[in-house]
Design a protein around this motif. Structure first.
Motif, PDB file in Angstrom:
ATOM      1  N   LYS A 104      25.213 -49.422  -6.759  1.00 63.52           N
ATOM      2  CA  LYS A 104      25.533 -49.744  -8.309  1.00 63.52           C
ATOM      3  C   LYS A 104      24.393 -50.032  -9.003  1.00 63.52           C
ATOM      4  O   LYS A 104      24.335 -50.654  -9.978  1.00 63.52           O
ATOM      5  N   PHE A 105      23.146 -49.629  -8.448  1.00 60.13           N
ATOM      6  CA  PHE A 105      21.900 -50.010  -9.013  1.00 60.13           C
ATOM      7  C   PHE A 105      21.682 -49.364 -10.531  1.00 60.13           C
ATOM      8  O   PHE A 105      20.991 -49.917 -11.544  1.00 60.13           O
ATOM      9  N   PHE A 106      22.241 -48.173 -10.696  1.00 57.44           N
ATOM     10  CA  PHE A 106      22.471 -47.550 -12.075  1.00 57.44           C
ATOM     11  C   PHE A 106      23.523 -47.857 -12.786  1.00 57.44           C
ATOM     12  O   PHE A 106      23.867 -47.474 -14.063  1.00 57.44           O
ATOM     13  N   ASP A 107      24.611 -48.813 -12.272  1.00 58.65           N
ATOM     14  CA  ASP A 107      25.658 -48.882 -13.081  1.00 58.65           C
ATOM     15  C   ASP A 107      25.469 -50.245 -14.043  1.00 58.65           C
ATOM     16  O   ASP A 107      24.762 -51.323 -13.854  1.00 58.65           O
ATOM     17  N   SER A 108      26.092 -49.903 -15.284  1.00 58.78           N
ATOM     18  CA  SER A 108      26.036 -51.051 -16.275  1.00 58.78           C
ATOM     19  C   SER A 108      27.274 -51.570 -16.510  1.00 58.78           C
ATOM     20  O   SER A 108      28.402 -50.795 -16.278  1.00 58.78           O
ATOM     21  N   ALA A 109      27.740 -52.512 -17.168  1.00 55.13           N
ATOM     22  CA  ALA A 109      29.005 -53.120 -17.665  1.00 55.13           C
ATOM     23  C   ALA A 109      28.580 -53.607 -19.265  1.00 55.13           C
ATOM     24  O   ALA A 109      27.613 -54.050 -19.397  1.00 55.13           O
ATOM     25  N   PRO A 110      29.877 -53.751 -19.850  1.00 54.71           N
ATOM     26  CA  PRO A 110      29.806 -54.527 -21.201  1.00 54.71           C
ATOM     27  C   PRO A 110      28.857 -55.483 -21.241  1.00 54.71           C
ATOM     28  O   PRO A 110      29.235 -56.918 -20.497  1.00 54.71           O
ATOM     29  N   GLY A 111      27.837 -55.672 -21.977  1.00 51.90           N
ATOM     30  CA  GLY A 111      26.945 -56.993 -22.072  1.00 51.90           C
ATOM     31  C   GLY A 111      26.117 -57.168 -21.070  1.00 51.90           C
ATOM     32  O   GLY A 111      25.300 -58.133 -20.949  1.00 51.90           O
ATOM     33  N   ASP A 112      25.914 -56.123 -19.893  1.00 51.76           N
ATOM     34  CA  ASP A 112      25.051 -56.320 -18.836  1.00 51.76           C
ATOM     35  C   ASP A 112      24.285 -55.048 -18.570  1.00 51.76           C
ATOM     36  O   ASP A 112      25.133 -54.070 -18.393  1.00 51.76           O
ATOM     37  N   ARG A 113      22.909 -54.932 -18.681  1.00 51.54           N
ATOM     38  CA  ARG A 113      22.381 -53.571 -18.554  1.00 51.54           C
ATOM     39  C   ARG A 113      22.519 -53.409 -17.014  1.00 51.54           C
ATOM     40  O   ARG A 113      22.610 -54.287 -16.257  1.00 51.54           O
ATOM     41  N   SER A 114      22.186 -52.161 -16.673  1.00 51.69           N
ATOM     42  CA  SER A 114      22.202 -51.906 -15.209  1.00 51.69           C
ATOM     43  C   SER A 114      20.757 -52.319 -14.872  1.00 51.69           C
ATOM     44  O   SER A 114      19.801 -52.660 -15.518  1.00 51.69           O
ATOM     45  N   ALA A 115      20.760 -52.584 -13.074  1.00 58.00           N
ATOM     46  CA  ALA A 115      19.384 -53.027 -12.537  1.00 58.00           C
ATOM     47  C   ALA A 115      18.330 -51.997 -12.801  1.00 58.00           C
ATOM     48  O   ALA A 115      17.291 -52.504 -13.084  1.00 58.00           O
ATOM     49  N   ALA A 116      18.672 -50.717 -12.988  1.00 58.78           N
ATOM     50  CA  ALA A 116      17.504 -49.750 -13.051  1.00 58.78           C
ATOM     51  C   ALA A 116      16.954 -49.860 -14.613  1.00 58.78           C
ATOM     52  O   ALA A 116      15.652 -49.672 -14.761  1.00 58.78           O
ATOM     53  N   GLU A 117      17.739 -50.017 -15.515  1.00 63.28           N
ATOM     54  CA  GLU A 117      17.377 -50.264 -16.940  1.00 63.28           C
ATOM     55  C   GLU A 117      16.432 -51.603 -17.182  1.00 63.28           C
ATOM     56  O   GLU A 117      15.417 -51.630 -17.566  1.00 63.28           O
ATOM     57  N   GLU A 118      16.939 -52.752 -16.400  1.00 61.25           N
ATOM     58  CA  GLU A 118      16.281 -54.000 -16.622  1.00 61.25           C
ATOM     59  C   GLU A 118      14.937 -53.740 -15.769  1.00 61.25           C
ATOM     60  O   GLU A 118      13.812 -54.371 -16.343  1.00 61.25           O
ATOM     61  N   LEU A 119      14.855 -53.223 -14.911  1.00 61.98           N
ATOM     62  CA  LEU A 119      13.673 -52.858 -14.193  1.00 61.98           C
ATOM     63  C   LEU A 119      12.763 -52.194 -14.760  1.00 61.98           C
ATOM     64  O   LEU A 119      11.454 -52.661 -14.723  1.00 61.98           O
ATOM     65  N   LEU A 120      13.224 -50.998 -15.267  1.00 61.89           N
ATOM     66  CA  LEU A 120      12.215 -50.223 -15.949  1.00 61.89           C
ATOM     67  C   LEU A 120      11.765 -50.906 -17.247  1.00 61.89           C
ATOM     68  O   LEU A 120      10.507 -50.770 -17.424  1.00 61.89           O
ATOM     69  N   GLU A 121      12.553 -51.626 -17.904  1.00 59.44           N
ATOM     70  CA  GLU A 121      11.976 -52.568 -19.052  1.00 59.44           C
ATOM     71  C   GLU A 121      10.946 -53.329 -18.552  1.00 59.44           C
ATOM     72  O   GLU A 121       9.624 -53.527 -19.173  1.00 59.44           O
ATOM     73  N   GLY A 122      11.304 -54.270 -17.485  1.00 60.86           N
ATOM     74  CA  GLY A 122      10.233 -55.031 -17.161  1.00 60.86           C
ATOM     75  C   GLY A 122       8.834 -54.487 -16.511  1.00 60.86           C
ATOM     76  O   GLY A 122       7.684 -54.917 -16.974  1.00 60.86           O
ATOM     77  N   VAL A 123       8.967 -53.256 -15.927  1.00 62.29           N
ATOM     78  CA  VAL A 123       7.658 -52.433 -15.628  1.00 62.29           C
ATOM     79  C   VAL A 123       7.066 -51.906 -16.624  1.00 62.29           C
ATOM     80  O   VAL A 123       5.770 -51.988 -16.837  1.00 62.29           O
ATOM     81  N   LEU A 124       7.652 -51.546 -17.881  1.00 65.75           N
ATOM     82  CA  LEU A 124       7.006 -51.119 -19.180  1.00 65.75           C
ATOM     83  C   LEU A 124       6.299 -52.180 -19.917  1.00 65.75           C
ATOM     84  O   LEU A 124       5.285 -52.025 -20.343  1.00 65.75           O
ATOM     85  N   ILE A 125       6.941 -53.281 -19.663  1.00 66.70           N
ATOM     86  CA  ILE A 125       6.585 -54.563 -20.553  1.00 66.70           C
ATOM     87  C   ILE A 125       5.257 -54.891 -19.784  1.00 66.70           C
ATOM     88  O   ILE A 125       4.157 -55.391 -20.347  1.00 66.70           O
ATOM     89  N   ALA A 126       5.434 -54.986 -18.332  1.00 67.75           N
ATOM     90  CA  ALA A 126       4.024 -55.600 -17.653  1.00 67.75           C
ATOM     91  C   ALA A 126       2.996 -54.295 -17.762  1.00 67.75           C
ATOM     92  O   ALA A 126       2.002 -54.715 -18.092  1.00 67.75           O
ATOM     93  N   ALA A 127       3.191 -53.120 -17.994  1.00 69.15           N
ATOM     94  CA  ALA A 127       2.127 -52.193 -18.326  1.00 69.15           C
ATOM     95  C   ALA A 127       1.612 -52.424 -19.697  1.00 69.15           C
ATOM     96  O   ALA A 127       0.383 -52.262 -19.870  1.00 69.15           O
ATOM     97  N   GLN A 128       2.533 -52.592 -20.716  1.00 70.60           N
ATOM     98  CA  GLN A 128       2.020 -52.907 -21.897  1.00 70.60           C
ATOM     99  C   GLN A 128       1.196 -53.890 -22.088  1.00 70.60           C
ATOM    100  O   GLN A 128       0.206 -53.858 -22.863  1.00 70.60           O
ATOM    101  N   LYS A 129       1.302 -55.281 -21.427  1.00 65.89           N
ATOM    102  CA  LYS A 129       0.853 -56.543 -21.662  1.00 65.89           C
ATOM    103  C   LYS A 129      -0.505 -56.372 -20.536  1.00 65.89           C
ATOM    104  O   LYS A 129      -1.294 -57.408 -20.733  1.00 65.89           O
TER     105      LYS A 129
END
Length: 291
Positions: A99-124
């Motif tokens: 269920k790593f790619f599954d999202s729910a109302p008001g909750d992003r999927s783990a894949a989305e959350e991790l990707l944003e974290g990686v991109l923010i880390a790369a950004q900063k």
């Protein structure tokens, strides 16, 4: 206008990234069981889920105000992740089917959350040489179902805390332990002298305290490290695997960094116990005495 153009260019890059991944999945003929429906095999869904993740998070990041360096780092991380995912799919590897790619109302999927974290880390991340390793971490987690959502976030946080040289230390220590290619110094350092040696000892000790590096002998401080007693443990071993630290990206700085790290681990940079300058190869190249 310029900032808007930058946001658009990053959004375009994210879309191209997502599209290329989808195409690679289709070209590889990958079939994946998705979302917990046992026995249900849906090939196209894998591409759709990954595509949506990349487009959504890439677009969100693109709407933020990025400077030229930030945009370059984020774009590079996306491109590197794309290449790794494409290569794995082309080789027939299966993305995780939990269920790593599954999202729910008001909750992003783990894949989305991790990707944003990686991109923010790369950004900063001011150490731009870390960007490809962050991309490797993300791409590989998509193929490792044993890495849970909390563990994935923890791995990213730890990777973000480490310096580029600490990644090189993990790389070389892991390689030397796996292959036995070079003898590690067999006795503890009683005294560490010289700026580079002190820095390496401190960075090893920091990872020891973070439980990324273990030691069969207790190290009370950075000066008491015994290289032959060191090992990669827990998240340290997992970072070595998922960031593919067995193979480092070549750059102008890497050779010099590796020389000082390997020299320290072998006790050849400088015999810090006696203060004697020693060559890494007997009778050949001498290491610069930094003391």
């Amino acid at each position: 206008m310029e900032k808007r153009s930058k946001r658009q260019s990053l959004a375009t890059a994210a879309g191209e990234y997502a599209g290329s991944v989808t195409g690679a999945i289709a070209a590889a003929g990958v079939e994946v069981a998705v979302g917990g429906d046992a026995g249900t095999v849906i090939g196209a869904m894998a591409g759709t889920v990954i595509e949506r993740t990349l487009e959504k998070i890439g677009s969100e990041v693109s709407r933020r105000l990025l400077g030229p360096s930030e945009e370059r780092r984020v774009g590079y991380a996306l491109e590197q992740a794309r290449e790794i995912i494409s290569q794995k799919l082309a080789a027939g590897e299966q993305p995780r089917a939990d269920k790593f790619f599954d999202s729910a109302p008001g909750d992003r999927s783990a894949a989305e959350e991790l990707l944003e974290g990686v991109l923010i880390a790369a950004q900063k991340e001011y150490e731009e040489k870390k960007a490809p390793y962050l991309a490797r971490l993300y791409a590989n987690i998509l193929f490792h179902p044993e890495v849970s959502r909390p563990a994935a976030n923890r791995l990213l946080k730890l990777a973000n805390q480490l310096t580029y040289r600490q990644l090189v230390i993990l790389s070389n220590l892991g390689y030397m332990l796996q292959t036995g290619s070079s003898p590690l110094k067999q006795e503890p350092y009683r005294q560490v002298r010289g700026l580079e040696n002190v820095a390496i000892a401190s960075e090893i000790y920091e990872m020891y305290r973070m439980s990324l590096i273990g030691s069969s002998e207790v190290a009370l401080d950075a000066a008491g490290i015994n290289p032959s007693a060191l090992s990669l443990i827990g998240y340290g071993a997992k970072l070595f695997e998922l960031m593919e630290l067995c193979q480092l990206e070549k750059d102008d700085e890497l050779v010099d960094v590796q020389k000082t790290v390997v020299g320290f681990l072998m006790g050849k940079n400088l015999d810090c116990s006696t203060g004697e300058d020693a060559g890494i190869n007997a009778g050949r190249t001498k290491w610069r005495n930094l003391g």
